[in-house]
Design an enzyme around this catalytic site. Structure first.
Site, short mmCIF file in Angstrom:
data_model
loop_
_atom_site.label_atom_id
_atom_site.label_comp_id
_atom_site.label_asym_id
_atom_site.label_seq_id
_atom_site.Cartn_x
_atom_site.Cartn_y
_atom_site.Cartn_z
NE ARG A 133 -2.07 1.84 3.28
CZ ARG A 133 -2.10 1.65 4.41
NH1 ARG A 133 -2.95 0.60 5.22
NH2 ARG A 133 -1.20 2.24 5.43
CD GLU B 190 4.56 3.99 5.48
OE1 GLU B 190 5.51 3.34 5.66
OE2 GLU B 190 3.54 3.86 6.24
CG ASN C 24 2.87 0.91 4.96
OD1 ASN C 24 3.73 1.02 5.77
ND2 ASN C 24 1.85 1.83 4.54
CB SER D 188 -3.80 -3.13 8.23
OG SER D 188 -3.61 -1.88 8.92
CE LYS E 234 8.33 4.77 7.47
NZ LYS E 234 7.57 3.68 8.00
CE LYS F 267 8.14 10.00 7.31
NZ LYS F 267 7.31 9.30 6.37
CD GLU G 53 6.85 0.51 8.15
OE1 GLU G 53 5.63 0.84 7.86
OE2 GLU G 53 7.82 0.69 7.34
N GLY G 54 3.91 1.16 11.65
CA GLY G 54 3.06 1.15 12.76
C GLY G 54 2.33 2.44 13.41
NE ARG H 238 -4.30 5.39 6.32
CZ ARG H 238 -2.84 5.18 6.92
NH1 ARG H 238 -2.33 4.56 7.97
NH2 ARG H 238 -1.87 5.61 6.03
P1 ADP Z 1 4.58 4.42 9.50
O1 ADP Z 1 5.25 3.44 8.71
O2 ADP Z 1 4.76 4.20 10.96
O3 ADP Z 1 2.92 4.34 9.17
P2 ADP Z 1 4.81 6.92 8.24
O4 ADP Z 1 5.98 7.50 7.34
O5 ADP Z 1 3.66 6.41 7.28
O6 ADP Z 1 5.18 5.59 9.22
O7 ADP Z 1 4.34 7.96 9.15
C1 ADP Z 1 3.18 7.82 9.98
C2 ADP Z 1 2.30 9.00 9.87
O8 ADP Z 1 3.14 10.23 10.11
C3 ADP Z 1 1.62 9.28 8.58
O9 ADP Z 1 0.48 8.35 8.46
C4 ADP Z 1 1.51 10.63 8.56
O10 ADP Z 1 0.21 10.81 9.14
C5 ADP Z 1 2.53 11.31 9.28
N1 ADP Z 1 3.55 11.54 8.21
C6 ADP Z 1 4.82 10.77 7.96
N2 ADP Z 1 5.47 11.40 6.79
C7 ADP Z 1 5.17 12.72 6.86
C8 ADP Z 1 5.51 13.98 6.05
N3 ADP Z 1 6.42 13.81 5.15
N4 ADP Z 1 4.72 14.96 5.99
C9 ADP Z 1 3.61 15.07 6.92
N5 ADP Z 1 3.21 13.86 7.72
C10 ADP Z 1 4.03 12.90 7.86
MG MG Z 2 4.27 2.15 7.21
MG MG Z 3 2.42 4.85 7.34
#
Ligand code: ADP
Ligand code: MG
Ligand code: MG
Length: 476
Positions: free
Chosen positions: A126, A145, A147, A152, A307, A366, A370-371, A452
């Site tokens: 995803r 990102e 996944n 899920s 990442k 970052k 994950e999660g 979401r």
């Molecule tokens: P995870 O693998 O934990 O889901 P993400 O990279 O998706 O990691 O980051 C988790 C959440 O943080 C995302 O769902 C988003 O809401 C916020 N986020 C992540 N990266 C960014 C970004 N570059 N700009 C704004 N919000 C972000």
């Molecule tokens: Mg993720």
């Molecule tokens: Mg995410």
């Protein structure tokens, strides 16, 4: 504010209260369900999965752009997973300091040394995006990102369209209700699992969902299980511990768990360190990876979702290397990249540190996790970077441009939370599925979407983390 639900509806308290009651029943009726926090391993009492009262506006062009990029992302992920030299180089600095990634990487190396015992590859991923609100009025689609493990909400999101259609009709917004798209990731994900199962070629063999101890989000997974059973494909659910205790390989590396032959292992667990409660969990992961069961994902594809790999891909010439004769594909993929910056030791990493410390609000820091709930924002970026900037520890992180979506007003419906209007931002996910046998791509498709939405006061966190809620795009 982007155009969406009319203000007179959003501000009509009486109407909102009625709509919220009906919406919750509609969610129950459609099966948008979760187990309770208190009783995650029992279905005696369940509740609706948190969701928005109204669908959120998403520009049609950006939505279509995200869908169109998905099969290319599938191809990219798959190609990287077959390039051990690239993975080694990309992850070298990360694994030097990040124990979790290092452990996964060690399994990867062991599998390569032994030789892969299964040529069928199943990918269910995803790719997540936000729309960046720019000063010039543009709002480009930017990938947050991708996944590649345990992505899920493909199940529950399949049941969301009818919930919002109903709410909108009740609110007198018939035209809007017709703009909610059909969406069925559950069926698309299951079709790919089914294809892998078929290619494995043993009617007795099962699809094993490798699940967490806490099974609060089981209904999401059940949606996919049901789709498989409809095709007469047997499924079982097991934990790392079950595999450790009852799993074995026969001489040709066929995987047996509890006496059942396993054709496909579908990981809905194993994506974060806490999922491996002991060395036995790691032993179980290794056993599955060594087996000739189809792994979704296999260890290489799991690593592609880090990442760090995302950051390395953003460097010039890297995506190009995977699509040497397809500049159009490269362009489509690159168009969705946000700025991503290395924190490796060296002048480039030093520049990243300097940039982050001087304007932390422009970035997200970052780690390889994950999660949800792991990223670092704002002044905390300075605190963390000050602590690690002169050591190799900083290589455990990457830095990314912060994406700032246009906020939209909506109501977040969740159990035990007061009904109040919130300023919200949305994240669009696109499900991609593929199956490869040896060198032949047998299936490569986009399998639907997930929207979401969260209150804009939260920087981070998904639905499972208790921050975001399920939604539907209302194309504008
Ligand atoms: P995870 O693998 O934990 O889901 P993400 O990279 O998706 O990691 O980051 C988790 C959440 O943080 C995302 O769902 C988003 O809401 C916020 N986020 C992540 N990266 C960014 C970004 N570059 N700009 C704004 N919000 C972000
Ligand atoms: Mg993720
Ligand atoms: Mg995410």
């Amino acid at each position: 504010m982007a155009q969406g639900i009319p203000g007179e509806v959003l501000m009509n308290d009486e109407l909102i209260k009625d709509l919220a009651d009906v919406a919750k029943d509609a969610a129950l009726l459609q099966g948008v369900l979760m187990r309770l926090h208190e009783t995650p391993n029992s279905s005696e009492c369940v509740t609706y999965a948190p969701f928005t009262l109204f669908p959120s506006p998403v520009p049609k062009a950006a939505f279509l752009q995200a869908l169109a990029a998905q099969t290319h992302y599938n191809t990219l992920v798959d190609k990287i997973s077959q390039d051990p030299d690239f993975l080694r180089e990309a992850l070298a600095s990360t694994i030097a300091v990040d124990d979790f990634t290092a452990k996964l990487f060690r399994i990867h190396e062991q599998i390569l040394k032994e030789g892969r015992s299964q040529s069928i590859v199943l990918g269910l991923n995803r790719s997540d995006y936000m729309l960046d609100q720019r000063e010039d009025g543009a709002s480009p689609l930017k990938q947050i990102e991708i996944n590649t493990i345990a992505a899920s909400f493909g199940g529950l999101s399949s049941h969301m369209p009818d919930v919002h259609r109903h709410v909108l009709k009740l609110a007198g917004l018939l035209e809007e209700s017709q703009r909610i798209l059909d969406n069925n990731p559950a069926s698309g994900l299951a079709a790919a699992v089914a294809k892998a199962w078929e290619l494995y070629g043993s009617k007795r063999a099962v699809v094993m969902f490798l699940v967490e101890d806490n099974q609060r989000n089981i209904i999401d997974q059940r949606c996919i299980e049901q789709e498989l059973w409809k095709r007469n494909i047997p499924t079982i659910r097991r934990r790392f511990d079950d595999v450790y205790k009852t799993g074995s390989l026969d001489q040709d590396k066929t995987l047996f768990v509890d006496g059942r032959e396993v054709a496909v292992v579908y990981f809905r667990n194993g994506y974060m360190p806490q999922n491996y409660v002991s060395e036995q969990s790691w032993d179980a992961r290794l056993l599955m990876e060594r087996s000739r069961a189809v792994k979704c994902p296999d260890i290489s594809t799991h690593l592609v979702g880090t990442k760090k790999v995302q950051q390395v891909l953003a460097r010039s010439g890297v995506v190009e290397r995977f699509f040497p004769d397809q500049p159009e594909v490269v362009k489509q993929i690159r168009a969705t990249f946000a700025g991503l910056y290395t924190l490796d030791i060296g002048p480039e990493g030093d520049k990243t540190v300097e940039m982050a410390l001087s304007t932390p609000d422009r970035f997200v820091l970052k780690p390889q996790r994950e999660g949800g709930g792991n990223n670092i924002y704002g002044s905390e970026i300075c605190q963390v970077l000050e602590g690690v900037k002169n050591s190799t520890e900083r290589m455990a992180y990457i830095l990314m441009d912060k994406i700032n979506p246009t906020p939209v007003q909506n109501y977040l419906l969740r159990r035990d939370a007061p009904l109040r209007i919130s300023c919200c931002v949305s994240e669009l996910g696109v499900f991609g599925v593929y199956v490869r046998k040896g060198t032949e791509m047998v299936m490569n498709e986009c399998a639907g979407h997930l929207l979401r939405t969260k209150s804009s006061e939260h920087s981070d966190g998904g639905v499972a983390a208790g921050v975001a809620v399920l939604d539907n795009p209302l194309l504008v």
